[in-house]
Design a protein around this motif. Structure first.
Motif: not given
Length: 255
Positions: A13-23, A32-43
């Motif tokens: 229930g947060v924005t993508v922008r918030t997650l980017h900021h936390y990072d 993790e990161r995908s082959h294209a460099g996209h963020r991937r979150y685990g458990d």
């Protein structure tokens, strides 16, 4: 499994922008990161996010949240102590919210039926007759009706002078009804029915459109409900029943 930033934003229930900021500030870096460099979150990332949101909900600044979670991650904080602290924080928050809810409830009571006056103004207008005394019963009976909504809309705009003018009408009507009963006028007499009709029109003028059917229901309530009966009988003993009968007779006269 791993999740995209969009999925995690939806879960939490947060924005993508918030997650980017936390990072960016190192508070929640995806594992993790995908082959294209996209963020991937685990458990484990989701567990950390849950803790972040918990402390944010309690009003902790982000730097303090980071310090608390780092203590926990490095083993500097006893997990049981950490849970106890969370429990204490939640208990304190619940108590604060409870007090806030009580304050809001008090404010709601103060504004019941739109009567937004200071205690001094209420005493000046209503004397020892509390205008909110019947409000709970009125809301229980008619809270979902258009008549109740209309009454709320109208009275919300009334000033102290409006209430004083209304009360003056009530007092004058009560004095005339008292004299009528003292003279032995029957409820079905012309004078009693005329005062019952005046009573109905007073409600229509100040509160909501009061049909004869609604008026008859009110008359029955003035007798069956002790709070309303006490109000009318304080003008003159027996007035509640006399008025109920006059209201019935007046409704039949206009049927």
């Amino acid at each position: 499994m791993s999740y995209s930033v969009g999925q995690v934003a939806g879960f939490a229930g947060v924005t993508v922008r918030t997650l980017h900021h936390y990072d960016e500030i190192g508070l929640l870096a995806p594992s993790e990161r995908s082959h294209a460099g996209h963020r991937r979150y685990g458990d484990a990332d989701l567990d950390r996010l849950q803790q972040i949101l918990f402390y944010r909900e309690l009003g902790f600044p982000l730097d303090r949240v980071a310090a608390l979670l780092d203590e926990q991650a490095t083993g500097k904080a006893d997990p049981r102590a950490h849970l106890r602290r969370q429990h204490e924080l939640l208990t304190a928050r619940i108590e604060k919210l409870r007090r806030m809810a009580a304050a809001v409830e008090h404010a709601m009571e103060a504004h019941t039926m739109g009567i937004d006056l200071t205690p001094e103004e209420k005493l000046e207008v209503f004397g020892d007759k509390d205008p909110a005394a019947h409000a709970e019963e009125a809301e229980r009976r008619w809270g979902g009706t258009e008549a109740y909504a209309e009454s709320q809309r109208r009275t919300a705009r009334y000033t102290k002078d409006d209430w004083k003018r209304m009360q003056a009408e009530v007092a004058a009507w009560g004095a005339r009804y008292d004299a009528l009963m003292a003279a032995g006028e029957p409820p079905a007499g012309e004078r009693a029915m005329d005062l019952a009709e005046e009573h109905r029109r007073h409600i229509t003028r100040w509160f909501y459109t009061c049909s004869y059917e609604i008026h008859r229901g009110l008359g029955e309530m003035y007798v069956s409900d002790e709070r309303f009966k006490e109000f009318y009988d304080s003008v003159r003993p027996g007035l509640a029943e006399h008025l109920r009968d006059a209201i019935t007779a007046n409704a039949e006269r206009h049927a």
